[in-house]
Design a protein around this motif. Structure first.
Motif, mmCIF file in Angstrom:
data_model
loop_
_atom_site.group_PDB
_atom_site.id
_atom_site.type_symbol
_atom_site.label_atom_id
_atom_site.label_comp_id
_atom_site.label_asym_id
_atom_site.label_seq_id
_atom_site.Cartn_x
_atom_site.Cartn_y
_atom_site.Cartn_z
ATOM 1 N N ALA A 39 -14.102 -4.196 -58.201
ATOM 2 C CA ALA A 39 -14.946 -3.109 -58.705
ATOM 3 C C ALA A 39 -15.174 -2.045 -57.641
ATOM 4 O O ALA A 39 -15.161 -0.844 -57.933
ATOM 5 N N GLU A 40 -15.375 -2.471 -56.409
ATOM 6 C CA GLU A 40 -15.568 -1.509 -55.328
ATOM 7 C C GLU A 40 -14.282 -0.725 -55.056
ATOM 8 O O GLU A 40 -14.332 0.477 -54.768
ATOM 9 N N GLU A 41 -13.164 -1.396 -55.163
ATOM 10 C CA GLU A 41 -11.877 -0.709 -54.965
ATOM 11 C C GLU A 41 -11.635 0.318 -56.061
ATOM 12 O O GLU A 41 -11.165 1.436 -55.793
ATOM 13 N N GLN A 43 -13.905 1.863 -57.841
ATOM 14 C CA GLN A 43 -14.830 2.974 -57.619
ATOM 15 C C GLN A 43 -14.352 3.867 -56.473
ATOM 16 O O GLN A 43 -14.427 5.096 -56.562
ATOM 17 N N LEU A 60 -14.436 1.424 -47.461
ATOM 18 C CA LEU A 60 -15.233 0.447 -48.199
ATOM 19 C C LEU A 60 -16.235 -0.268 -47.295
ATOM 20 O O LEU A 60 -17.379 -0.522 -47.702
ATOM 21 N N ARG A 64 -20.408 -0.362 -47.481
ATOM 22 C CA ARG A 64 -21.199 -1.605 -47.543
ATOM 23 C C ARG A 64 -22.275 -1.614 -46.458
ATOM 24 O O ARG A 64 -23.413 -2.024 -46.707
ATOM 25 N N THR A 82 -28.202 -2.293 -58.187
ATOM 26 C CA THR A 82 -27.636 -1.061 -58.747
ATOM 27 C C THR A 82 -28.361 0.158 -58.203
ATOM 28 O O THR A 82 -27.733 1.164 -57.852
ATOM 29 N N ARG A 85 -27.185 0.739 -54.694
ATOM 30 C CA ARG A 85 -25.867 1.382 -54.678
ATOM 31 C C ARG A 85 -25.976 2.874 -55.003
ATOM 32 O O ARG A 85 -25.349 3.714 -54.354
ATOM 33 N N ALA A 106 -20.074 7.648 -60.642
ATOM 34 C CA ALA A 106 -19.392 6.660 -59.809
ATOM 35 C C ALA A 106 -19.961 5.263 -60.032
ATOM 36 O O ALA A 106 -19.216 4.273 -60.044
ATOM 37 N N ILE A 107 -21.267 5.170 -60.211
ATOM 38 C CA ILE A 107 -21.894 3.885 -60.488
ATOM 39 C C ILE A 107 -21.429 3.356 -61.838
ATOM 40 O O ILE A 107 -21.183 2.154 -62.002
ATOM 41 N N PHE A 110 -18.102 1.806 -61.348
ATOM 42 C CA PHE A 110 -18.252 0.496 -60.701
ATOM 43 C C PHE A 110 -18.724 -0.562 -61.690
ATOM 44 O O PHE A 110 -18.168 -1.669 -61.743
ATOM 45 N N ARG A 114 -17.223 -4.062 -62.818
ATOM 46 C CA ARG A 114 -18.034 -5.241 -62.449
ATOM 47 C C ARG A 114 -18.069 -6.264 -63.574
ATOM 48 O O ARG A 114 -18.275 -7.456 -63.336
#
Length: 246
Positions: A39-41, A43, A60, A64, A82, A85, A106-107, A110, A114
């Motif tokens: 999911a991070e990738e 986003q 990334l 974090r 959330t 983030r 963007a969220i 993600f 997710r």
């Protein structure tokens, strides 16, 4: 600690006074590490297209790191991953010279990824059985939406920190689940993988609690032992038949 033994078939058991089963999600009904990474990738690739200044500065790992700082600095939202983030991303976008308004979209990118979870193989068939007899609720500190996953048909309702206003091991989520289901603590059991956030926290509000230990890790020596330990949902079914439905 409960020892598992032989049991009669599910269908032959009488109706139990147990009404509500609450379940943790990450590492209880599905593995989450690879999902979060993916999911991070996803986003970040989106951000590379829409926020070039941010992604020229950050990777990334630095994103974090900044989220960890935000959790420390913004205690009022630390329980809501959330919100952490979103706050982190908005601040970094503005700092880099990209539009902070991109954070919301963007969220959403993600969160969609997710929810691309794959339940453990033992989970769907047992949840399908349990949902016929009990009310099932998910109680998670994460930000997966169970209604957007393959397990959506089995859960009657779900609670997250953003809904409850607190994260486990605070009692809020457990108490709200009991209230929403209209049951007393002794009519509910919680299943989870975290000794403190799941087992001890549920017991402190008067619920029964079962520790699911898929990795066969030792129970923390400084905590009172769990009532029962299981390694998968097949053992959960057998424990329910033995301990609850008699």
């Amino acid at each position: 600690m409960t020892q598992l033994s032989d049991f009669s078939p599910w269908e032959s058991k009488s109706v139990s006074p147990l009404t509500l089963i609450t379940l943790d999600l990450d590492e209880t009904v599905w593995p989450s590490e690879s999902v979060l990474k993916k999911a991070e990738e996803v986003q970040f690739k989106w951000l590379q297209q829409r926020a070039p200044y941010l992604t020229a500065i950050h990777d990334l790992e630095s994103l974090r790191t900044h989220r960890r700082l935000i959790r420390e600095q913004y205690a009022e939202i630390a329980y809501d991953l959330t919100a952490v983030r979103a706050t982190s991303l908005r601040l970094l976008l503005e700092e880099a010279g990209d539009s902070p308004d991109l954070a919301e979209e963007a969220i959403a990118v993600f969160l969609e990824a997710r929810n691309w979870v794959t339940p453990y193989a033992d989970v769907p068939p047992i949840l399908e059985k349990l949902a016929r007899t009990y009310r099932l609720a998910s109680l998670t500190n994460g930000n997966a939406d169970v209604q957007c996953t393959p397990l959506k048909a089995h859960f009657h309702f779900s609670l997250t920190p953003s809904i409850a206003g607190a994260a486990k091991p605070a009692p809020d989520m457990f108490r709200q689940a009991l209230e929403q289901a209209g049951v007393e603590p002794h009519q509910a059991v919680h299943i989870g993988d975290h000794p403190e956030c799941d087992v001890i926290a549920a017991q402190q509000v008067g619920m029964r609690a079962v520790w699911i230990n898929r990795q066969e890790t030792p129970w923390p020596a400084d905590l009172p032992p769990p009532e029962a330990t299981i390694k998968d949902f097949y053992e959960l079914e057998r424990w329910l038949l033995q301990e609850i439905d008699i």
